[in-house]
Design an enzyme around this catalytic site. Structure first.
Site, PDB file in Angstrom:
ATOM      1  N   ASP A   1       0.855  -1.110  -0.055  1.00 18.26           N
ATOM      2  CA  ASP A   1      -0.142   0.106   0.037  1.00 18.26           C
ATOM      3  C   ASP A   1       0.798   1.324   0.118  1.00 18.26           C
ATOM      4  OD1 ASP A   1       0.306  -1.209   3.016  1.00 18.26           O
ATOM      5  OD2 ASP A   1       0.588   0.951   3.065  1.00 18.26           O
TER       6      ASP A   1
ATOM      7  N   ASP B   1       0.528   3.821   2.304  1.00 18.64           N
ATOM      8  CA  ASP B   1       0.198   4.432   3.732  1.00 18.64           C
ATOM      9  C   ASP B   1      -0.673   5.373   3.560  1.00 18.64           C
ATOM     10  OD1 ASP B   1       1.043   3.787   6.450  1.00 18.64           O
ATOM     11  OD2 ASP B   1       2.173   5.803   6.265  1.00 18.64           O
TER      12      ASP B   1
HETATM   13  N1  LIG Z   1       1.136   1.398   5.847  1.00 18.12           N
HETATM   14  C1  LIG Z   1       1.740   0.303   6.586  1.00 18.12           C
HETATM   15  N2  LIG Z   1       2.053   0.968   7.445  1.00 18.12           N
HETATM   16  C2  LIG Z   1       2.695  -0.176   8.639  1.00 18.12           C
HETATM   17  N3  LIG Z   1       2.675  -1.382   8.523  1.00 18.12           N
HETATM   18  C3  LIG Z   1       2.522  -1.790   7.495  1.00 18.12           C
HETATM   19  N4  LIG Z   1       2.326  -3.024   6.890  1.00 18.12           N
HETATM   20  C4  LIG Z   1       1.970  -3.076   5.419  1.00 18.12           C
HETATM   21  N5  LIG Z   1       1.439  -1.634   5.327  1.00 18.12           N
HETATM   22  C5  LIG Z   1       1.796  -0.911   6.258  1.00 18.12           C
END
Ligand SMILES: Nc1ncnc2[nH]cnc12
Ligand SMILES: CSC[C@H]1O[C@H](OP(=O)(O)O)[C@H](O)[C@@H]1O
Length: 298
Positions: free
Chosen positions: A219, A221
């Site tokens: 992703d 974030d």
């Molecule tokens: N955006 C994110 N923040 C923290 N841990 C994660 N693991 C996978 N995506 C994450």
């Protein structure tokens, strides 16, 4: 496979420990598997370890969050996990993690061979050492370049798009970041984000285990306008990535040189222990038998 505190002689065989993160709860690519529970003086590890082979190459697998993902990032007993790996005679440690991306070019689906960390975790035991036995290892280069290079090559051979190098921001969790935090971490120079690699990487170094982390981007974030991460998104990308992660381990088995030449990290504790022998706490010394026995005997 023999286990329990074998000492690693120069030029000996590799035994690769694999810590699987979100979405990686087994290593179905292993043959001759044996599941064993290994006791640690540091408490309960995330679960039993699986010993197995790929061709002639030995592996030891542990699911970081436990079977069925029951352990939250801040509750993982990293000390026990690393101690157990040492007790299983692991020579080098591969970590597999789901990560968020803090860079446009690190797109979901791609892999990142992380080489630096910024640690924002708190309240997690960060050291095997302490009162009665003080040690300061170098963490300037927290990742083993040799192992990380092989792991990146393996991921590429498995068909992943791999970025070599990247700074992992270890956040406390378990909630994901606010937008302000996500943008701040970008300004700090972090490239990816996760909740588990610290203190895992610190403890691996104290235990003289060369460590490398391959992160699978799930992703972006929360730094992009309108975007935010949720578990559904992480899991949907991980479903696509889990097979590639396992294929990476298979490829790694084929890429390891037949004999393991020593790494300087095998002796990371040389010169790091400050406490005079006569002042050392015998209880702590005994607890550290697997982690630091080599250096404490020297
Ligand atoms: N955006 C994110 N923040 C923290 N841990 C994660 N693991 C996978 N995506 C994450
Ligand atoms: C399920 S999303 C958040 C979760 O995934 C990552 O775990 P791991 O590094 O063990 O793959 C992240 O660090 C969080 O713990």
């Amino acid at each position: 496979m023999q286990t329990e505190q074998e000492t690693q002689a120069p030029g000996a065989r590799w035994r690769i420990g694999v810590i699987g993160g979100s979405g990686i709860y087994d290593l179905s690519v292993l043959d001759d598997v044996q599941e064993i529970a290994v006791q640690s003086p540091f408490g309960a590890s995330s679960g039993p370890v699986t010993l197995g082979r790929i061709g002639g190459q030995e592996f030891v697998f542990l699911a970081r969050h436990g079977a069925g993902h029951r352990i939250s990032p801040e509750a993982i007993n990293h000390r026990a996990n690393i101690d157990v790996m040492k007790r299983c005679g692991v020579t080098d440690l591969v970590a597999i993690s789901a990560i968020g991306s803090l860079r446009e070019e690190l797109a979901p689906g791609s892999f990142v061979a992380v080489d630096q960390f910024i640690d924002r975790t708190h309240g997690r035991p960060q050291s095997f050492f302490g009162e009665g036995l003080v040690a300061h290892v170098s963490l300037a280069d927290p990742v083993c370049a040799r192992l990380s290079g092989l792991l990146a090559d393996a991921a590429q051979a498995a068909g992943a798009s791999v970025h070599r190098g990247g700074c992992y921001l270890a956040m406390q969790g378990p909630q994901f970041s606010t937008r302000a935090e996500s943008r701040l971490y970008r300004q700090w120079g972090a490239d990816v984000i996760g909740m588990t690699a610290m203190p895992e990487a610190r403890l691996a170094r104290e235990a003289e285990l060369p460590y490398a982390l391959i992160g699978m981007v799930t992703d972006y974030d929360a730094w992009r306008d309108g975007d935010h991460v949720d578990v559904a998104q992480v899991l949907s990308v991980m479903r696509g990535n889990a097979a590639t992660a396992k294929a990476t381990v298979v490829a790694l088995a084929g890429l390891l040189p037949q004999l393991r030449t020593p790494s300087p990290i095998d002796r990371a504790l040389d010169g790091a222990i400050m406490t005079a022998p006569a002042q050392r706490d015998p209880v702590l010394v005994a607890r550290l038998g697997a982690v630091a026995g080599r250096a404490l005997k020297a």
